[in-house]
Design a protein around this motif. Structure first.
Motif, PDB file in Angstrom:
ATOM      1  N   GLY A  42     -59.743  59.041 -15.300  1.00  0.00           N
ATOM      2  CA  GLY A  42     -60.499  58.458 -14.103  1.00  0.00           C
ATOM      3  C   GLY A  42     -60.258  57.379 -12.920  1.00  0.00           C
ATOM      4  N   VAL A  43     -59.162  56.760 -12.906  1.00  0.00           N
ATOM      5  CA  VAL A  43     -58.412  56.399 -12.298  1.00  0.00           C
ATOM      6  C   VAL A  43     -57.872  57.007 -11.611  1.00  0.00           C
ATOM      7  CG1 VAL A  43     -56.491  54.007 -12.135  1.00  0.00           C
ATOM      8  CG2 VAL A  43     -58.378  54.021 -14.254  1.00  0.00           C
ATOM      9  N   LEU A  44     -56.531  57.853 -11.893  1.00  0.00           N
ATOM     10  CA  LEU A  44     -56.200  59.209 -11.031  1.00  0.00           C
ATOM     11  C   LEU A  44     -57.398  59.358 -10.057  1.00  0.00           C
ATOM     12  CD1 LEU A  44     -53.184  60.807 -13.640  1.00  0.00           C
ATOM     13  CD2 LEU A  44     -53.097  59.392 -11.857  1.00  0.00           C
ATOM     14  N   TYR A  45     -58.631  59.955 -10.635  1.00  0.00           N
ATOM     15  CA  TYR A  45     -59.518  60.796 -10.085  1.00  0.00           C
ATOM     16  C   TYR A  45     -59.329  60.252  -8.677  1.00  0.00           C
ATOM     17  CZ  TYR A  45     -62.926  62.916  -8.262  1.00  0.00           C
ATOM     18  OH  TYR A  45     -64.871  63.927  -7.751  1.00  0.00           O
ATOM     19  N   LEU A  46     -59.896  58.768  -9.175  1.00  0.00           N
ATOM     20  CA  LEU A  46     -60.839  57.707  -7.682  1.00  0.00           C
ATOM     21  C   LEU A  46     -59.650  57.295  -6.932  1.00  0.00           C
ATOM     22  CD1 LEU A  46     -63.042  56.680  -7.336  1.00  0.00           C
ATOM     23  CD2 LEU A  46     -61.766  54.771  -8.400  1.00  0.00           C
ATOM     24  N   ILE A  47     -58.101  57.738  -7.449  1.00  0.00           N
ATOM     25  CA  ILE A  47     -57.535  57.512  -6.490  1.00  0.00           C
ATOM     26  C   ILE A  47     -56.755  58.041  -5.622  1.00  0.00           C
ATOM     27  CG2 ILE A  47     -54.005  57.167  -5.904  1.00  0.00           C
ATOM     28  CD1 ILE A  47     -54.164  55.759  -8.249  1.00  0.00           C
ATOM     29  N   ILE A  48     -56.695  60.038  -6.456  1.00  0.00           N
ATOM     30  CA  ILE A  48     -56.368  60.752  -5.640  1.00  0.00           C
ATOM     31  C   ILE A  48     -57.450  61.568  -4.679  1.00  0.00           C
ATOM     32  CG2 ILE A  48     -55.977  63.588  -5.476  1.00  0.00           C
ATOM     33  CD1 ILE A  48     -54.639  62.930  -8.170  1.00  0.00           C
ATOM     34  N   ASN A  49     -58.686  61.476  -5.280  1.00  0.00           N
ATOM     35  CA  ASN A  49     -59.955  61.093  -4.933  1.00  0.00           C
ATOM     36  C   ASN A  49     -60.899  60.463  -3.241  1.00  0.00           C
ATOM     37  OD1 ASN A  49     -62.057  64.322  -4.352  1.00  0.00           O
ATOM     38  ND2 ASN A  49     -63.283  62.217  -4.742  1.00  0.00           N
ATOM     39  N   ASN A  50     -60.748  59.726  -3.983  1.00  0.00           N
ATOM     40  CA  ASN A  50     -61.192  58.573  -2.638  1.00  0.00           C
ATOM     41  C   ASN A  50     -60.251  57.910  -1.869  1.00  0.00           C
ATOM     42  OD1 ASN A  50     -62.598  58.897  -5.447  1.00  0.00           O
ATOM     43  ND2 ASN A  50     -64.431  58.104  -4.275  1.00  0.00           N
ATOM     44  N   TYR A  51     -58.945  57.379  -2.864  1.00  0.00           N
ATOM     45  CA  TYR A  51     -57.870  56.288  -1.548  1.00  0.00           C
ATOM     46  C   TYR A  51     -57.621  57.300  -1.122  1.00  0.00           C
ATOM     47  CZ  TYR A  51     -60.142  52.800  -3.886  1.00  0.00           C
ATOM     48  OH  TYR A  51     -61.367  51.780  -4.473  1.00  0.00           O
ATOM     49  N   ILE A  52     -56.566  58.345  -1.286  1.00  0.00           N
ATOM     50  CA  ILE A  52     -55.438  58.326  -0.910  1.00  0.00           C
ATOM     51  C   ILE A  52     -55.866  59.727   0.746  1.00  0.00           C
ATOM     52  CG2 ILE A  52     -53.861  60.581  -0.476  1.00  0.00           C
ATOM     53  CD1 ILE A  52     -53.125  59.852  -3.361  1.00  0.00           C
ATOM     54  N   PRO A  53     -56.633  60.263   0.787  1.00  0.00           N
ATOM     55  CA  PRO A  53     -58.024  60.600   1.784  1.00  0.00           C
ATOM     56  C   PRO A  53     -58.188  59.576   2.564  1.00  0.00           C
ATOM     57  CG  PRO A  53     -58.924  62.103  -0.118  1.00  0.00           C
ATOM     58  CD  PRO A  53     -58.350  60.695  -0.514  1.00  0.00           C
ATOM     59  N   MET A  54     -58.646  58.041   2.507  1.00  0.00           N
ATOM     60  CA  MET A  54     -58.152  57.147   3.193  1.00  0.00           C
ATOM     61  C   MET A  54     -57.165  57.170   4.296  1.00  0.00           C
ATOM     62  SD  MET A  54     -60.429  54.448   1.217  1.00  0.00           S
ATOM     63  CE  MET A  54     -60.148  53.127   2.203  1.00  0.00           C
TER      64      MET A  54
END
Length: 289
Positions: free
Chosen positions: A5-17
């Motif tokens: 879940g943490v990896l998904y959050l980072i890849i999908n929500n934070y890196i695109p920022m």
């Protein structure tokens, strides 16, 4: 267990920022995103310097406020009614019927709307108004009707999702509360008012807070497909998302698109934090964070 879940959050929500930098650049595809020249806040002027800025901002905020209120009231009401059904077959049937529109695409909803509102062949004009001797209404050229049509269609399409969430919250309430209240002679309305509503209040606050965070993000499919992009209706159907889309179709400037998205996100973040702050002042335990 948390890692996926943490990896998904980072890849999908934070890196695109990191792509937010595009909002401050004039994109030149020959140079690429990194080397494209900086333009500061020039892309944001696209939204605020327009003669339509007031109209699209007003429409976006007011429609979303109406959607939030109507969704909350209707979803909680239907969830309580479904919970009172003792026949599980009919309860599941009604849930499925209400939930089905949520899966329909905006294109399908647009064509369903046209089948209802077409001046020549629409169900309302031919089946309802004609037998009453009322002249057919040109729905797609009369802006005054759409502040009512859009909320009705939005609730029809989206309320089923919220009903399922509230119904799950109601089902999870300990039945001993109801049994004790019934023993004391409580009526059905007293059970709802004093047990059901207070028990699902935290869920109501959380969903409302999340909805407030998207108050500048309109349902693009609803506002673009349902009115069939009719220019005569722009005064009551044009919102930030559709305005930016139409402008970018003509200009093809991704910097302006990114600026609009960033503006919506920042305002949404500020609103969520502000409303949550107010909730904490009133009832700390029901705050989102």
């Amino acid at each position: 267990m948390l890692l996926p879940g943490v990896l998904y959050l980072i890849i999908n929500n934070y890196i695109p920022m990191l792509g937010s930098v595009v909002a401050f650049k004039s994109i030149n595809y020959a140079l690429g995103y990194i080397k494209s020249p900086w333009v500061g806040f020039d892309n944001f002027k696209f939204l605020f310097n327009s003669t339509d800025a007031w109209v699209i901002t007003r429409n976006t905020i007011l429609y979303n406020l109406v959607f939030i209120v109507l969704t909350l009231v209707s979803a909680v009401t239907f969830a309580i009614l479904l919970n009172e059904l003792r026949n599980r077959f009919f309860s599941n049937l009604y849930q499925s019927v209400m939930f089905l529109p949520y899966f329909l695409s905006a294109v399908v909803v647009g064509y369903l709307g046209y089948s209802m509102l077409s001046q020549e062949f629409g169900f309302i004009n031919t089946i309802i108004l004609a037998p009453l001797g009322i002249e057919p209404i040109s729905w797609y050229s009369e802006p005054k009707y759409w502040p009512f049509i859009l909320p009705i269609v939005y609730i029809w399409k989206n309320v089923g999702y919220s009903i399922v969430i509230y119904l799950a919250a109601i089902i999870s309430i300990d039945k001993e509360y109801y049994e004790a209240a019934i023993t004391d002679g409580a009526t059905k309305w007293q059970l709802i008012r004093n047990i059901t509503l207070p028990s699902i209040k935290p869920m109501m606050i959380i969903l409302t807070l999340l909805a407030v965070g998207h108050i500048l993000n309109a349902d693009f499919g609803l506002f673009y497909q349902l009115p069939l992009d009719a220019g005569a209706l722009y005064s009551t159907t044009n919102v930030i998302d559709t305005y930016v889309y139409r402008a970018l179709i003509r200009l093809g400037d991704t910097g302006m698109s990114s600026a609009a998205g960033m503006y919506q996100s920042v305002v949404g973040f500020v609103l969520v934090v502000s409303v949550n702050f107010l909730v904490r002042k009133i009832d700390k335990e029901n705050a989102l964070f």
